[in-house]
Enzyme design. Structure first.
Site, PDB file in Angstrom:
ATOM      1  N   LYS A  99      33.959 -15.773  22.767  1.00  0.00           N
ATOM      2  CA  LYS A  99      34.368 -16.261  24.079  1.00  0.00           C
ATOM      3  C   LYS A  99      35.137 -17.547  23.812  1.00  0.00           C
ATOM      4  O   LYS A  99      34.569 -18.546  23.370  1.00  0.00           O
ATOM      5  CB  LYS A  99      33.174 -16.522  24.978  1.00  0.00           C
ATOM      6  CG  LYS A  99      33.590 -17.008  26.357  1.00  0.00           C
ATOM      7  CD  LYS A  99      32.438 -17.596  27.131  1.00  0.00           C
ATOM      8  CE  LYS A  99      32.978 -18.239  28.410  1.00  0.00           C
ATOM      9  NZ  LYS A  99      31.961 -19.086  29.075  1.00  0.00           N
ATOM     10  N   GLY A 117      29.509 -24.770  36.186  1.00  0.00           N
ATOM     11  CA  GLY A 117      28.268 -25.475  36.439  1.00  0.00           C
ATOM     12  C   GLY A 117      28.138 -26.066  37.824  1.00  0.00           C
ATOM     13  O   GLY A 117      27.138 -26.711  38.137  1.00  0.00           O
ATOM     14  N   ALA A 162      31.694 -18.685  35.594  1.00  0.00           N
ATOM     15  CA  ALA A 162      31.648 -20.077  36.067  1.00  0.00           C
ATOM     16  C   ALA A 162      31.700 -20.200  37.589  1.00  0.00           C
ATOM     17  O   ALA A 162      32.532 -19.574  38.252  1.00  0.00           O
ATOM     18  CB  ALA A 162      32.768 -20.920  35.457  1.00  0.00           C
ATOM     19  N   GLY A 163      30.788 -21.032  38.113  1.00  0.00           N
ATOM     20  CA  GLY A 163      30.802 -21.396  39.521  1.00  0.00           C
ATOM     21  C   GLY A 163      29.912 -20.563  40.421  1.00  0.00           C
ATOM     22  O   GLY A 163      29.576 -20.976  41.524  1.00  0.00           O
ATOM     23  N   ASN A 187      25.142 -18.556  33.794  1.00  0.00           N
ATOM     24  CA  ASN A 187      24.276 -19.436  33.016  1.00  0.00           C
ATOM     25  C   ASN A 187      23.540 -20.422  33.926  1.00  0.00           C
ATOM     26  O   ASN A 187      22.361 -20.279  34.211  1.00  0.00           O
ATOM     27  CB  ASN A 187      25.060 -20.162  31.937  1.00  0.00           C
ATOM     28  CG  ASN A 187      24.179 -20.904  30.940  1.00  0.00           C
ATOM     29  OD1 ASN A 187      24.649 -21.405  29.922  1.00  0.00           O
ATOM     30  ND2 ASN A 187      22.884 -21.004  31.166  1.00  0.00           N
ATOM     31  N   THR A 188      24.266 -21.428  34.435  1.00  0.00           N
ATOM     32  CA  THR A 188      23.623 -22.503  35.186  1.00  0.00           C
ATOM     33  C   THR A 188      22.856 -21.996  36.406  1.00  0.00           C
ATOM     34  O   THR A 188      21.769 -22.505  36.721  1.00  0.00           O
ATOM     35  CB  THR A 188      24.676 -23.545  35.631  1.00  0.00           C
ATOM     36  OG1 THR A 188      25.420 -23.963  34.490  1.00  0.00           O
ATOM     37  CG2 THR A 188      24.015 -24.753  36.257  1.00  0.00           C
TER      38      THR A 188
END
Length: 291
Positions: A131, A192, A218-219, A240-241
Site C-alpha cells: 500500500k 483518521g 480513510a475518513g 483502521n481508526t
C-alpha cells in the site's frame, strides 16, 4: 387447502432462490492482480489500545488482508508491532505492508522493499503487495500526487503489486492504473478524521472509470458510510481508526464486516430507479369496496 399449499410452495421456492443467489453473490471473490480474497474489508493495525483488542478486532472483522505501517515501527511501538505480528496467523491473513510516514518517493520505495522482506520472513514468499503512501506534510496528511506517481512507476517496474493511496482525483487514479497499479485507494475524507464521505461524487467517478479494484480508504467513521461506498460500486474498504479508536473495537469490527457485505450485496442486487413522484407499492385494482 390447495391455495395454502401453493403459497407454502411459493415461499419455499423463493427462499431457495434467495439462498442460492446470496451464496453466488457472497462467494464472488475479490481479486487484486491474480490473488483472490473472500472478504472485501481490509483492516489496519494502528492505534489499538491493546494487543488483545487488535487481535480480536481482526478476527471479528472477517478480513483476509491486514495492513501494517512498516515506516512507523519505532522505539516506542516496536514491541507492540512485533508482538502483534507474532500473534497473527499469517497462514490465514495476507500482509499488506504500507509506507505510511514516508514523505518522499525515494523513502517510500525503500520502505516498500523492507515490507516485502518482512512478508517473506512471515512465510508469504509470493507476497509483493504494497500500500503506497507518500505524504509530505504531517498537519493535513494529504498524499502527494507527484511523489505517489513517481514511486508507483518505479515499484511497478520492480514487480510490486502497488495499491496507491490517493486524493479522490479521477485523473490521477486513471494515470496510476495506466502505469500498472493493481488497484487505487481514494480517500473518503481526511485520514483518521471520521468525517465520512466528503468526496463521494469523485469516488463515484473513479469507480465508473476504473478497470482495477477501487478500495476506499480513510475518513470512514461508521458502518453506514462503509455500506454507502460499497453501494456505489467500490470493490473494498480499508478501515483502521473507526475500529481501533471507538469504544468497543471488536463490536465495531463486526459491524463493519456486516456493513461491507450488505453494501456489496445491495450493489449487486441493483437499486430501484429514483422517481420524481410517489408510487403505491400495492396494486390499485380489485380494492375492497370495488369488487
Amino acid at each position: 387447502m390447495l391455495i395454502d399449499s401453493l403459497r407454502v410452495l411459493k415461499i419455499k421456492v423463493a427462499r431457495k432462490f434467495y439462498i442460492s443467489y446470496f451464496i453466488i453473490i457472497m462467494n464472488k471473490d475479490f481479486c487484486i492482480k491474480n490473488k483472490k480474497f473472500q472478504s472485501r474489508l481490509i483492516l489496519g493495525t494502528g492505534r489499538y489500545r491493546s494487543l488483545l483488542e487488535a487481535k480480536q478486532s481482526i478476527e471479528a472483522s472477517g478480513c483476509d488482508i491486514v495492513t501494517v505501517a512498516i515506516r512507523r515501527i519505532n522505539a516506542d511501538n516496536i514491541g507492540f508491532i512485533k508482538s502483534l505480528i507474532k500473534l497473527i496467523n499469517w497462514q490465514k491473513y495476507w500482509l499488506l505492508p504500507n509506507t505510511a510516514g514516508c514523505q518522499t518517493a525515494e523513502e517510500a520505495i525503500r520502505v516498500a522493499n523492507l515490507g516485502q522482506e518482512i512478508a517473506k520472513q512471515l512465510g508469504q514468499v509470493d507476497n509483493n503487495f504494497v500500500k503506497l503512501e507518500v505524504i509530505p506534510a504531517n498537519k493535513y496528511l494529504f498524499p502527494d500526487p507527484i511523489g505517489t506517481l513517481k514511486a508507483a512507476e518505479h515499484l511497478v517496474k520492480q514487480g510490486f503489486v502497488v495499491l496507491p493511496y490517493i486524493n479522490s482525483d479521477p485523473i490521477l487514479a486513471k494515470q496510476l492504473e495506466d502505469i500498472g497499479c493493481s488497484a487505487v485507494m481514494p480517500l473518503a475524507s481526511a485520514i483518521g478524521s471520521g468525517q465520512g464521505l466528503k468526496n463521494i461524487d469523485n469516488i463515484r467517478i473513479i469507480v465508473e472509470a476504473s478497470k482495477v479494484p477501487v478500495i476506499v480508504d480513510a475518513g470512514i467513521g461508521v458502518p453506514s458510510e462503509a455500506t454507502q461506498v460499497m453501494e456505489i460500486g467500490a470493490d473494498a474498504v480499508l478501515i483502521n481508526t473507526a475500529v481501533a479508536q471507538c469504544k468497543v473495537p471488536v463490536a465495531m469490527a463486526n459491524a463493519m464486516r456486516l456493513a461491507v457485505a450488505a453494501g456489496y450485496e445491495a450493489h449487486s442486487a441493483g437499486r430501484i430507479p429514483i422517481k420524481n413522484y410517489a408510487r403505491t407499492s400495492s396494486p390499485n385494482f380489485d380494492r375492497i369496496g370495488q369488487i
